[in-house]
Design an enzyme around this catalytic site. Structure first.
Site, PDB file in Angstrom:
ATOM      1  N   HIS A  46       1.727   7.762  -6.238  1.00 26.59           N
ATOM      2  CA  HIS A  46       1.182   8.805  -6.201  1.00 26.59           C
ATOM      3  C   HIS A  46       1.995  10.291  -5.996  1.00 26.59           C
ATOM      4  O   HIS A  46       1.678  11.091  -6.956  1.00 26.59           O
ATOM      5  CB  HIS A  46      -0.061   8.843  -5.004  1.00 26.59           C
ATOM      6  CG  HIS A  46      -1.098  10.086  -5.082  1.00 26.59           C
ATOM      7  ND1 HIS A  46      -1.358  10.553  -3.921  1.00 26.59           N
ATOM      8  CD2 HIS A  46      -1.259  10.877  -5.950  1.00 26.59           C
ATOM      9  CE1 HIS A  46      -2.246  11.624  -4.391  1.00 26.59           C
ATOM     10  NE2 HIS A  46      -2.164  11.853  -5.472  1.00 26.59           N
TER      11      HIS A  46
ATOM     12  N   HIS B   1       1.710   2.173  -3.355  1.00 26.96           N
ATOM     13  CA  HIS B   1       0.655   2.915  -4.188  1.00 26.96           C
ATOM     14  C   HIS B   1       0.969   4.552  -3.665  1.00 26.96           C
ATOM     15  O   HIS B   1       1.013   5.461  -4.634  1.00 26.96           O
ATOM     16  CB  HIS B   1      -0.803   2.603  -3.884  1.00 26.96           C
ATOM     17  CG  HIS B   1      -0.906   1.374  -4.473  1.00 26.96           C
ATOM     18  ND1 HIS B   1      -0.964   1.025  -5.643  1.00 26.96           N
ATOM     19  CD2 HIS B   1      -1.664   0.129  -3.801  1.00 26.96           C
ATOM     20  CE1 HIS B   1      -1.555  -0.192  -6.092  1.00 26.96           C
ATOM     21  NE2 HIS B   1      -1.715  -0.655  -4.753  1.00 26.96           N
TER      22      HIS B   1
ATOM     23  N   GLU C 139       0.815  -1.269   0.135  1.00 19.74           N
ATOM     24  CA  GLU C 139       0.079   0.151  -0.074  1.00 19.74           C
ATOM     25  C   GLU C 139       1.009   1.371  -0.158  1.00 19.74           C
ATOM     26  O   GLU C 139       0.412   2.334  -0.472  1.00 19.74           O
ATOM     27  CB  GLU C 139      -0.918  -0.145   0.993  1.00 19.74           C
ATOM     28  CG  GLU C 139      -1.951  -1.155   1.387  1.00 19.74           C
ATOM     29  CD  GLU C 139      -2.690  -1.244  -0.003  1.00 19.74           C
ATOM     30  OE1 GLU C 139      -3.099  -0.157  -0.606  1.00 19.74           O
ATOM     31  OE2 GLU C 139      -3.068  -2.382  -0.543  1.00 19.74           O
TER      32      GLU C 139
END
Length: 234
Positions: free
Chosen positions: A110, A106, A103
């Site tokens: 970004h 991610h 996670e």
């Protein structure tokens, strides 16, 4: 060819998709459960590992929150929130650290403006709308026998295709996040080499669920094209 009354042979495509997803989900659950019983040598919880990884990446504006459920972990780019499930947040297992790192991958995507993540984000509203409206449009198109039916069928196929496209774009996003996670965990020594092997298996199994989802969506689109093919050719 004769088929029993009310039997739709194209439904086999749906069943194949369901079976693929069930197998992938079972593999993911069994792999996660196996390595959730293996405690990491560092003793870090998923939350602590996430905090460490985000700091190493120079990310200080992402909140880490606990979310109920099992394997409900996700990163919300709009709110810059990394949510870790009960099975990850406070657990010290190899599986928990690996999922938390994924996670974080991610969040890093970004931060650096990873193109597939941006494309997926842009597709979310249209994909959700498309998956909701597709079948009503297609059923209306099959019901009517006019020029309008062709328009409805084409709109339904387009709407569902957007949902399929979202599933396909999701694949590089998830695989890239897992590669980033493995690299970070190895370079930061949060996991030992033997622990990384288990983490790779967990993340690979997780990735396969997305592959299965994409395959299922493609099979459903193929079914729609078969069902509407004759009507669109008339």
């Amino acid at each position: 060819m004769y088929y029993p009354m009310y039997f739709d042979p194209t439904y086999v495509l749906v069943l194949i998709g369901v079976v693929i997803c069930m197998i992938a989900s079972a593999k993911m659950n069994s792999t996660f459960n196996k390595y959730s019983r293996v405690r990491s040598h560092s003793g870090m919880t998923g939350r602590e590992a996430a905090e460490t990884i985000l700091r190493r990446a120079g990310i200080y504006d992402v909140r880490i929150e606990r979310i109920s459920g099992n394997l409900t972990d996700h990163y919300d780019p709009r709110g810059k929130v990394l949510r870790l499930s009960d099975a990850t947040y406070g657990q010290t297992s190899v599986a928990a650290v690996g999922v938390a790192a994924h996670e974080c991958g991610h969040a890093i995507q970004h931060q650096v403006g990873y193109a597939p993540l941006q494309i997926r984000g842009a597709l979310v509203p249209v994909a959700n709308f498309g998956s909701t409206i597709a079948w009503p449009l297609i059923l209306l198109g099959l019901f009517f026998n006019s020029q309008m039916s062709q328009v409805l069928l084409n709109l339904g196929i387009l709407a569902f295709s957007l949902a399929v496209l979202f599933q396909i774009v999701t694949l590089p996003v998830e695989f890239n996040a897992s590669r980033r996670a493995i690299k970070i965990l190895g370079e930061s020594n949060l996991l030992y080499p033997d622990e990384l092997s288990g983490t790779k298996k967990v993340l690979t199994a997780a990735a396969l669920t997305y592959v299965a989802g994409a395959a299922s969506a493609i099979l459903q689109l193929l079914r729609i094209l078969i069902l509407t093919g004759g009507r669109r050719d008339d």
